[in-house]
Design an enzyme around this catalytic site. Structure first.
Site, PDB file in Angstrom:
ATOM      1  N   TYR A 141       0.869  -1.179  -0.015  1.00  0.00           N
ATOM      2  CA  TYR A 141       0.080   0.013   0.014  1.00  0.00           C
ATOM      3  C   TYR A 141       0.797   1.245   0.057  1.00  0.00           C
ATOM      4  O   TYR A 141       0.186   2.082  -0.121  1.00  0.00           O
ATOM      5  CB  TYR A 141      -1.102   0.015   1.251  1.00  0.00           C
ATOM      6  CG  TYR A 141      -2.317  -0.957   1.190  1.00  0.00           C
ATOM      7  CD1 TYR A 141      -2.033  -1.800   0.040  1.00  0.00           C
ATOM      8  CD2 TYR A 141      -3.113  -1.330   2.055  1.00  0.00           C
ATOM      9  CE1 TYR A 141      -3.264  -2.733  -0.004  1.00  0.00           C
ATOM     10  CE2 TYR A 141      -4.134  -1.951   2.187  1.00  0.00           C
ATOM     11  CZ  TYR A 141      -4.100  -2.944   1.142  1.00  0.00           C
ATOM     12  OH  TYR A 141      -5.239  -3.872   1.139  1.00  0.00           O
ATOM     13  N   LYS A 188       3.593 -15.015   1.841  1.00  0.00           N
ATOM     14  CA  LYS A 188       3.569 -15.665   0.772  1.00  0.00           C
ATOM     15  C   LYS A 188       4.780 -16.001   0.424  1.00  0.00           C
ATOM     16  O   LYS A 188       5.395 -15.695  -0.819  1.00  0.00           O
ATOM     17  CB  LYS A 188       2.839 -14.913  -0.323  1.00  0.00           C
ATOM     18  CG  LYS A 188       2.344 -15.324  -1.687  1.00  0.00           C
ATOM     19  CD  LYS A 188       1.327 -16.830  -1.478  1.00  0.00           C
ATOM     20  CE  LYS A 188       1.226 -17.303  -2.932  1.00  0.00           C
ATOM     21  NZ  LYS A 188       0.451 -18.481  -2.734  1.00  0.00           N
ATOM     22  N   ASP A 220      -2.804 -17.924   1.052  1.00  0.00           N
ATOM     23  CA  ASP A 220      -3.875 -18.898   0.475  1.00  0.00           C
ATOM     24  C   ASP A 220      -4.568 -19.726   1.312  1.00  0.00           C
ATOM     25  O   ASP A 220      -5.830 -19.943   1.419  1.00  0.00           O
ATOM     26  CB  ASP A 220      -3.705 -19.223  -0.816  1.00  0.00           C
ATOM     27  CG  ASP A 220      -2.172 -19.672  -1.091  1.00  0.00           C
ATOM     28  OD1 ASP A 220      -1.472 -19.506   0.124  1.00  0.00           O
ATOM     29  OD2 ASP A 220      -1.703 -20.167  -2.119  1.00  0.00           O
ATOM     30  N   ASP A 244      -5.308  -6.818   5.929  1.00  0.00           N
ATOM     31  CA  ASP A 244      -6.377  -6.161   5.632  1.00  0.00           C
ATOM     32  C   ASP A 244      -7.550  -7.137   5.151  1.00  0.00           C
ATOM     33  O   ASP A 244      -8.611  -7.129   5.706  1.00  0.00           O
ATOM     34  CB  ASP A 244      -5.915  -5.047   4.528  1.00  0.00           C
ATOM     35  CG  ASP A 244      -7.091  -4.202   4.149  1.00  0.00           C
ATOM     36  OD1 ASP A 244      -8.187  -4.214   4.808  1.00  0.00           O
ATOM     37  OD2 ASP A 244      -7.184  -3.361   3.207  1.00  0.00           O
ATOM     38  N   ASP A 248     -10.912  -8.493   7.180  1.00  0.00           N
ATOM     39  CA  ASP A 248     -12.331  -8.634   6.548  1.00  0.00           C
ATOM     40  C   ASP A 248     -13.090  -9.640   6.638  1.00  0.00           C
ATOM     41  O   ASP A 248     -14.104  -9.907   6.892  1.00  0.00           O
ATOM     42  CB  ASP A 248     -12.325  -7.727   5.363  1.00  0.00           C
ATOM     43  CG  ASP A 248     -12.383  -6.263   5.485  1.00  0.00           C
ATOM     44  OD1 ASP A 248     -11.948  -5.825   6.401  1.00  0.00           O
ATOM     45  OD2 ASP A 248     -13.011  -5.692   4.563  1.00  0.00           O
TER      46      ASP A 248
END
Ligand code: NAD
Length: 353
Positions: A141, A188, A220, A244, A248
């Site tokens: 980000y 990852k 994943d 993030d 959620d």
């Protein structure tokens, strides 16, 4: 105690839930002999409309003079033009970066009163109590990006420095020490170089904390484990984007996105407190917003920035009591259809303090 709180309502349902939260905090202050001064500032789309900037200097000055920041939400369709030069979310990112708020704490727990309406099987939701610790001021980000308007190529860069990983992992491990002593790091590392640095650093930081059990998950796989064995997690630490998305996803465990709070912290007591949800333009102005995420954010503010633990607990217990009484906003009313408005819900919570 005396405290100055910067209040940034923002857009959509932001002002609705923020007003309820400041009223609740006033009630907490009255009951306990504290003096809270609330100073309001603009952020997001409303600030763009009024000043051209998503985080005006005046708002930044208000925040600099405060002990903590309470924020509603930013954004909405009227500011979502992909070719726009400024976006509401830029204000939020700038605020987090300006104050160096590197650790984003997002607790997620299930409420026994809501389990029957949850989309997951009730037995999977028993005793779910997870603390997400998300790195907040670096990663993809904030990495180098190239945006070409309507061009054919763009890029974003996921970049981490070892020190950035170290500081957020330290926060997560110390939080785990005060809880069930389990840390799950999500990355990852099988594909991304920045995530191999992440994993190496987690392993090194963990060497100092033999009492905390460490697990690594690829992001994943983590999305799946979060839904198939949510109760097995204690603290989950992740980079900016993965944290993030996963937190959620975890909102379904709590019953609604409207229930989740967050605290964005640095090494001292200063912090930014905001619900995890966005500005929910689909329900804005209708009195349908669930204020629990905002209330729990206010409780986190009392706990982390003002060191008022018992006042924080009083808000959390008042919410538990309201839910146990069957009080529901529309998002958690299930098929019963017996929903109360945002302000009705808030009034009952205040009465139970
Ligand atoms: P959202 O979180 O605003 O809404 C997603 C869904 O959850 C909607 O159906 C909404 O009605 C519901 N919801 C959210 N909060 C609720 C609450 N308190 N009570 C009841 N229902 C609630 O996400 P979105 O629709 O993807 O985004 C809307 C806008 O918010 C976008 O402009 C987005 O960029 C922005 N956004 C801002 C933040 C932030 O301010 N931190 C975070 C996420 C999204």
């Amino acid at each position: 105690m005396k405290a100055t709180i910067a209040v940034l309502p923002g857009d959509g349902i932001g002002p609705e839930v923020t007003t309820c939260a400041t009223e609740l905090l006033r009630a907490v202050a009255d009951k306990n002999g504290h003096e809270f001064q609330f100073v309001e500032g603009m952020i997001g789309g409303c600030a763009i409309d009024a000043t051209g900037a998503p985080l005006p200097d005046e708002t930044l000055a208000i925040c600099e003079g405060a002990d903590a920041i309470l924020l509603g939400a930013v954004g909405g369709p009227q500011w979502s033009d992909p070719t726009a030069s400024v976006r509401p979310e830029d204000g939020l990112l700038k605020l987090r970066q300006h104050f160096g708020l590197f650790a984003n704490l997002r607790p997620v727990k299930t409420y026994p009163a809501l389990v029957e309406h949850a989309p997951l099987r009730a037995d999977l939701l028993q005793d779910v109590d997870i603390l997400f610790v998300r790195e907040l001021v670096s990663g993809i980000y904030f990495g180098d990006r190239q945006e070409q308007g309507d061009g054919d190529v763009s890029h974003d860069t996921m970049r981490y420095h070892r020190s950035e990983v170290e500081q957020v992992v330290n926060v997560a491990i110390r939080a785990a020490q005060g809880r069930r002593k389990k840390l799950c790091s999500v990355d990852k590392a099988n594909v991304l170089a920045s995530m191999r640095l992440w994993r190496r650093t987690v392993v090194e930081v963990h060497e100092e904390y033999a009492d905390v059990e460490l697990e690594h998950l690829l992001v994943d796989a983590a999305t799946m484990h979060l839904l198939t064995r949510p109760a097995s997690f204690d603290v989950i630490v992740a980079g900016n984007m993965f944290g993030d998305i996963l937190s959620d996803e975890a909102s379904v465990l709590a019953g609604s996105l409207g229930m989740l709070p967050s605290a964005s912290l640095r090494s001292d007591q200063f912090g930014l407190y905001e619900p995890v949800h966005g500005s929910a333009p689909d329900i804005a102005g209708q009195g349908k917003a669930n204020p629990i995420g905002m209330f729990l954010s206010a409780a986190m503010m009392l706990r982390y920035s003002l060191q008022l633990e018992s006042e924080a607990r009083s808000i959390e217990m008042a919410i538990d009591a309201a839910l146990a009484d069957g009080l529901r906003t529309a998002d958690i009313a299930g098929k019963s259809g017996n929903a109360v408005s945002t302000s009705e819900f808030a009034a009952v919570v205040a009465s139970k303090l």
